[in-house]
Design a protein around this motif. Structure first.
Motif, mmCIF file in Angstrom:
data_model
loop_
_atom_site.group_PDB
_atom_site.id
_atom_site.type_symbol
_atom_site.label_atom_id
_atom_site.label_comp_id
_atom_site.label_asym_id
_atom_site.label_seq_id
_atom_site.Cartn_x
_atom_site.Cartn_y
_atom_site.Cartn_z
ATOM 1 N N PRO A 116 0.841 -1.204 0.000
ATOM 2 C CA PRO A 116 0.000 0.000 0.000
ATOM 3 C C PRO A 116 0.875 1.253 0.000
ATOM 4 O O PRO A 116 1.893 1.296 0.684
ATOM 5 N N SER A 117 0.513 2.247 -0.771
ATOM 6 C CA SER A 117 1.208 3.527 -0.686
ATOM 7 C C SER A 117 0.706 4.246 0.555
ATOM 8 O O SER A 117 -0.315 3.863 1.134
ATOM 9 N N SER A 118 1.443 5.284 0.977
ATOM 10 C CA SER A 118 1.062 5.969 2.218
ATOM 11 C C SER A 118 -0.356 6.545 2.108
ATOM 12 O O SER A 118 -1.056 6.674 3.101
ATOM 13 N N THR A 119 -0.768 6.871 0.888
ATOM 14 C CA THR A 119 -2.122 7.415 0.720
ATOM 15 C C THR A 119 -3.179 6.320 0.817
ATOM 16 O O THR A 119 -4.334 6.602 1.112
ATOM 17 N N SER A 120 -2.774 5.039 0.573
ATOM 18 C CA SER A 120 -3.780 3.968 0.589
ATOM 19 C C SER A 120 -3.804 3.195 1.905
ATOM 20 O O SER A 120 -4.537 2.230 2.043
ATOM 21 N N ILE A 121 -2.983 3.600 2.885
ATOM 22 C CA ILE A 121 -3.045 2.949 4.199
ATOM 23 C C ILE A 121 -4.368 3.356 4.855
ATOM 24 O O ILE A 121 -4.646 4.549 5.001
ATOM 25 N N PRO A 122 -5.201 2.383 5.207
ATOM 26 C CA PRO A 122 -6.518 2.738 5.759
ATOM 27 C C PRO A 122 -6.392 3.326 7.168
ATOM 28 O O PRO A 122 -5.353 3.202 7.818
ATOM 29 N N SER A 123 -7.457 3.940 7.636
ATOM 30 C CA SER A 123 -7.465 4.455 9.014
ATOM 31 C C SER A 123 -7.955 3.377 9.988
ATOM 32 O O SER A 123 -7.645 3.409 11.174
ATOM 33 N N LYS A 124 -8.706 2.403 9.450
ATOM 34 C CA LYS A 124 -9.220 1.301 10.280
ATOM 35 C C LYS A 124 -8.744 -0.038 9.724
ATOM 36 O O LYS A 124 -8.462 -0.151 8.527
ATOM 37 N N MET A 125 -8.694 -1.051 10.604
ATOM 38 C CA MET A 125 -8.197 -2.373 10.186
ATOM 39 C C MET A 125 -8.915 -3.459 10.959
ATOM 40 O O MET A 125 -9.567 -3.214 11.978
ATOM 41 N N LYS A 126 -8.744 -4.682 10.458
ATOM 42 C CA LYS A 126 -9.198 -5.860 11.199
ATOM 43 C C LYS A 126 -8.101 -6.267 12.172
ATOM 44 O O LYS A 126 -6.921 -6.283 11.808
ATOM 45 N N ALA A 127 -8.508 -6.626 13.379
ATOM 46 C CA ALA A 127 -7.547 -7.093 14.379
ATOM 47 C C ALA A 127 -8.279 -7.962 15.389
ATOM 48 O O ALA A 127 -9.483 -7.809 15.611
ATOM 49 N N TRP A 128 -7.533 -8.873 15.994
ATOM 50 C CA TRP A 128 -8.062 -9.656 17.111
ATOM 51 C C TRP A 128 -7.838 -8.862 18.388
ATOM 52 O O TRP A 128 -6.727 -8.382 18.629
ATOM 53 N N VAL A 129 -8.890 -8.720 19.186
ATOM 54 C CA VAL A 129 -8.852 -7.834 20.354
ATOM 55 C C VAL A 129 -9.481 -8.529 21.558
ATOM 56 O O VAL A 129 -10.461 -9.267 21.409
ATOM 57 N N TYR A 130 -8.896 -8.295 22.739
ATOM 58 C CA TYR A 130 -9.612 -8.676 23.962
ATOM 59 C C TYR A 130 -9.753 -7.436 24.853
ATOM 60 O O TYR A 130 -8.833 -6.641 24.977
ATOM 61 N N GLY A 131 -10.952 -7.269 25.426
ATOM 62 C CA GLY A 131 -11.248 -6.101 26.245
ATOM 63 C C GLY A 131 -11.308 -6.412 27.719
ATOM 64 O O GLY A 131 -11.487 -5.529 28.552
ATOM 65 N N GLU A 132 -11.167 -7.715 28.046
ATOM 66 C CA GLU A 132 -11.128 -8.149 29.446
ATOM 67 C C GLU A 132 -10.247 -9.385 29.517
ATOM 68 O O GLU A 132 -9.942 -10.010 28.495
ATOM 69 N N TYR A 133 -9.820 -9.727 30.718
ATOM 70 C CA TYR A 133 -8.967 -10.898 30.899
ATOM 71 C C TYR A 133 -9.803 -12.167 31.020
ATOM 72 O O TYR A 133 -10.911 -12.150 31.554
ATOM 73 N N GLY A 134 -9.263 -13.268 30.490
ATOM 74 C CA GLY A 134 -9.952 -14.549 30.582
ATOM 75 C C GLY A 134 -9.383 -15.539 29.584
ATOM 76 O O GLY A 134 -8.359 -15.284 28.942
ATOM 77 N N ASN A 135 -10.033 -16.693 29.463
ATOM 78 C CA ASN A 135 -9.601 -17.699 28.493
ATOM 79 C C ASN A 135 -9.733 -17.148 27.083
ATOM 80 O O ASN A 135 -10.699 -16.436 26.772
ATOM 81 N N VAL A 136 -8.784 -17.523 26.236
ATOM 82 C CA VAL A 136 -8.768 -17.018 24.858
ATOM 83 C C VAL A 136 -10.120 -17.193 24.185
ATOM 84 O O VAL A 136 -10.655 -16.269 23.573
ATOM 85 N N SER A 137 -10.694 -18.386 24.310
ATOM 86 C CA SER A 137 -11.946 -18.679 23.592
ATOM 87 C C SER A 137 -13.103 -17.804 24.057
ATOM 88 O O SER A 137 -14.068 -17.599 23.331
ATOM 89 N N ASN A 138 -12.997 -17.250 25.276
ATOM 90 C CA ASN A 138 -14.058 -16.400 25.803
ATOM 91 C C ASN A 138 -13.863 -14.922 25.495
ATOM 92 O O ASN A 138 -14.837 -14.189 25.332
ATOM 93 N N VAL A 139 -12.609 -14.476 25.448
ATOM 94 C CA VAL A 139 -12.383 -13.019 25.409
ATOM 95 C C VAL A 139 -11.846 -12.490 24.071
ATOM 96 O O VAL A 139 -11.967 -11.298 23.788
ATOM 97 N N LEU A 140 -11.257 -13.345 23.242
ATOM 98 C CA LEU A 140 -10.630 -12.852 22.015
ATOM 99 C C LEU A 140 -11.660 -12.753 20.894
ATOM 100 O O LEU A 140 -12.304 -13.741 20.544
ATOM 101 N N LYS A 141 -11.807 -11.567 20.328
ATOM 102 C CA LYS A 141 -12.819 -11.319 19.288
ATOM 103 C C LYS A 141 -12.190 -10.612 18.092
ATOM 104 O O LYS A 141 -11.298 -9.784 18.258
ATOM 105 N N LEU A 142 -12.712 -10.933 16.900
ATOM 106 C CA LEU A 142 -12.263 -10.243 15.690
ATOM 107 C C LEU A 142 -13.043 -8.939 15.545
ATOM 108 O O LEU A 142 -14.272 -8.935 15.554
ATOM 109 N N ASP A 143 -12.302 -7.828 15.423
ATOM 110 C CA ASP A 143 -12.904 -6.494 15.315
ATOM 111 C C ASP A 143 -12.465 -5.880 13.989
ATOM 112 O O ASP A 143 -11.266 -5.818 13.702
ATOM 113 N N SER A 144 -13.421 -5.459 13.180
ATOM 114 C CA SER A 144 -13.101 -4.900 11.855
ATOM 115 C C SER A 144 -12.956 -3.386 11.882
ATOM 116 O O SER A 144 -12.788 -2.761 10.839
ATOM 117 N N ASN A 145 -12.988 -2.797 13.065
ATOM 118 C CA ASN A 145 -13.020 -1.338 13.145
ATOM 119 C C ASN A 145 -11.968 -0.802 14.124
ATOM 120 O O ASN A 145 -12.224 0.131 14.881
#
Length: 322
Positions: free
Chosen positions: A4-33
């Motif tokens: 991607p050129s610097s102009t085409s780097i998006p402001s938002k991305m997909k990432a795996w995120v956890y917002g609280e502590y716990g087992n991976v299967s309970n807390v890890l979520k895919l966020d597209s924003n």
């Protein structure tokens, strides 16, 4: 791959995120924003192509290091391989288009980054990265940084050198497979012994182990031979100290420790990867990826579930990251 050129780097991305502590299967979520991280003066922005996962990721998600952790929400992931798409004003070595890899957290447990490598983009200090060896795929490169740097630092800290003998506990794991290779092919060990279960003994020998010990059938501490160094990668310190010579060293990366053993936590540095590059490019030292352990980005939670079975050989990698 298309950069991607610097102009085409998006402001938002997909990432795996956890917002609280716990087992991976309970807390890890895919966020597209998720907001693409800003690049500081000494950092580069990487378009992530591959990442690998480590036990430390799951332990961190459980909240085992919350006293020294960065605040949630968090994108996990230490190991990265990808392409530089933007550079900070003080970056001197790397440029846009470079294929790089590294462990993005200098101090593994001291305020690791909130924006890790399990994302489409991540920002990393230049000094933590190295140019990817040309003979390695992105998936292979992503499997290496944390484990090969841990293997190397432990060997350095024990004063390991040519002609010495070593016993590696957990020889088929991510760190263990690299300790065997570095001890034999980089440091010049006289004898490398390593433990694993029955099905993995041939792998240990192929990596350079002179003696492959089936821990389901024999106790390594009962061997008549004692070793200059015992490197414990599985948490058997109480037994490890019985297998070392009187003036030898025992190092572990999994507590608790039994004196005279010592434990350390990795300090990441791209210069170690640069130093080992000739061995990787010549094939003397190789990445070891689990045969089942390549998961697409969408199956990151399943990848952690597999890692937690403790059956993985070498590393579990997330690839491709679109």
């Amino acid at each position: 791959m298309e950069i991607p050129s610097s102009t085409s780097i998006p402001s938002k991305m997909k990432a795996w995120v956890y917002g609280e502590y716990g087992n991976v299967s309970n807390v890890l979520k895919l966020d597209s924003n998720v907001t693409v991280p800003q690049v500081k003066e000494d950092q580069v922005l990487i378009k992530v192509v591959a990442a690998s996962i480590n036990p430390v990721d799951a332990k961190r998600m459980l909240g085992m290091f919350k006293v020294s952790d960065s605040p949630v929400p968090t994108v996990p992931g230490y190991d990265v391989a990808g392409v530089v798409v933007k550079v900070g004003s003080q970056v001197k070595r790397l440029k846009v288009g470079d294929e790089v890899y590294g462990d993005i957290n200098e101090k593994a447990l001291d305020h690791p980054k909130r924006f890790g490598s399990l994302a489409e983009y991540t920002a990393v200090e230049e000094n933590l990265l190295a140019l990817k060896p040309k003979n390695l795929s992105f998936a292979e490169a992503a499997s290496l940084p944390l484990v090969i740097e841990t293997a190397h630092e432990g060997l350095e800290r024990t004063g390991f050198s040519a002609g010495k003998s070593i016993l590696v506990l957990g020889g088929a794991g991510g760190v263990g497979t690299q300790i065997i290779q570095l001890a034999k092919h980089v440091f010049g060990a006289s004898t490398v012994a390593a433990t694993s279960s029955s099905s993995k003994l041939e792998l240990l020998k192929s990596l350079g182990a002179d003696l492959a010990i089936d821990y389901t059938k024999e106790n390594f501490e009962d061997l008549p031979e004692k070793f200059d160094v015992v490197y414990d990668a599985v948490g058997q310190c109480d037994r490890a100290v019985k297998a070392v010579k009187e003036d030898g060293s025992v190092v572990t990366i999994v507590g608790p420790i039994t004196p005279p053993a010592f434990i350390f936590v990795l300090t990441s540095n791209g210069s170690v990867l640069d130093k080992l590059k000739p061995y990787l490019e010549s094939g003397k030292v190789k990445p070891v990826l689990d045969p089942k352990g390549q998961f697409p980005f969408s199956q990151t939670v399943e990848a952690f579930s597999y890692l937690e079975t403790s059956r993985a050989v070498g590393k579990v990698v997330i690839y491709p990251i679109p």
